[in-house]
Design a protein around this motif. Structure first.
Motif, PDB file in Angstrom:
ATOM      1  N   LEU A 195       0.916   3.983  -3.020  1.00  0.00           N
ATOM      2  CA  LEU A 195       0.644   5.407  -2.834  1.00  0.00           C
ATOM      3  C   LEU A 195       1.779   6.263  -3.379  1.00  0.00           C
ATOM      4  O   LEU A 195       1.533   7.274  -4.058  1.00  0.00           O
ATOM      5  CB  LEU A 195       0.417   5.717  -1.351  1.00  0.00           C
ATOM      6  N   GLU A 196       3.014   5.861  -3.099  1.00  0.00           N
ATOM      7  CA  GLU A 196       4.171   6.622  -3.572  1.00  0.00           C
ATOM      8  C   GLU A 196       4.260   6.642  -5.096  1.00  0.00           C
ATOM      9  O   GLU A 196       4.601   7.664  -5.689  1.00  0.00           O
ATOM     10  CB  GLU A 196       5.466   6.022  -3.009  1.00  0.00           C
TER      11      GLU A 196
ATOM     12  N   ALA B  36       0.828  -1.207   0.000  1.00  0.00           N
ATOM     13  CA  ALA B  36       0.000   0.000   0.000  1.00  0.00           C
ATOM     14  C   ALA B  36       0.866   1.262   0.000  1.00  0.00           C
ATOM     15  O   ALA B  36       0.604   2.205  -0.746  1.00  0.00           O
ATOM     16  CB  ALA B  36      -0.946   0.003   1.200  1.00  0.00           C
ATOM     17  N   LYS B  37       1.922   1.271   0.804  1.00  0.00           N
ATOM     18  CA  LYS B  37       2.825   2.433   0.834  1.00  0.00           C
ATOM     19  C   LYS B  37       3.463   2.661  -0.523  1.00  0.00           C
ATOM     20  O   LYS B  37       3.500   3.795  -1.028  1.00  0.00           O
ATOM     21  CB  LYS B  37       3.929   2.232   1.881  1.00  0.00           C
TER      22      LYS B  37
ATOM     23  N   LEU C 199      -1.903   3.268  -6.483  1.00  0.00           N
ATOM     24  CA  LEU C 199      -3.034   3.097  -5.571  1.00  0.00           C
ATOM     25  C   LEU C 199      -3.823   4.399  -5.567  1.00  0.00           C
ATOM     26  O   LEU C 199      -3.316   5.451  -5.168  1.00  0.00           O
ATOM     27  CB  LEU C 199      -2.533   2.752  -4.155  1.00  0.00           C
ATOM     28  N   LYS C 200      -5.042   4.319  -6.012  1.00  0.00           N
ATOM     29  CA  LYS C 200      -5.898   5.513  -6.141  1.00  0.00           C
ATOM     30  C   LYS C 200      -6.949   5.502  -5.038  1.00  0.00           C
ATOM     31  O   LYS C 200      -7.983   4.865  -5.152  1.00  0.00           O
ATOM     32  CB  LYS C 200      -6.594   5.498  -7.491  1.00  0.00           C
TER      33      LYS C 200
ATOM     34  N   GLY D 204       1.742   6.171  -7.179  1.00  0.00           N
ATOM     35  CA  GLY D 204       0.516   6.639  -7.792  1.00  0.00           C
ATOM     36  C   GLY D 204      -0.375   5.518  -8.324  1.00  0.00           C
ATOM     37  O   GLY D 204      -1.423   5.771  -8.902  1.00  0.00           O
TER      38      GLY D 204
END
Length: 71
Positions: free
Chosen positions: A64-65, A60-61, A69-70, A67
């Motif tokens: 997110l970093e 997940a991290k 994971l929206k 892009g």
């Protein structure tokens, strides 16, 4: 899993939610909790059902970093 262990996990999540989440966000989350309550674990892909919590947090991290994971 033993009841004591489940209670410990639930207490930890509840405490983090209480401490770290702003009030307005709590209201929004509570409105969406119905989807979580009706969630079917079998609908998850095998890769997600078999990964560890540590792996999931890392994925997940990184998502997110990068892009990917929206949320």
């Amino acid at each position: 899993m033993k009841k004591k262990e489940m209670d410990e996990i639930l207490e930890h999540i509840s405490q983090k939610f209480e401490d770290d989440v702003p009030r307005i966000i709590k209201m929004l989350i509570r409105k969406k909790i119905g989807k979580f309550q009706s969630f079917d674990v079998e609908s998850l892909p095998e890769s997600l059902r078999t990964c560890t919590v540590e792996e999931l947090i890392d994925i997940a991290k990184k998502g997110l970093e990068s892009g990917k994971l929206k949320i």
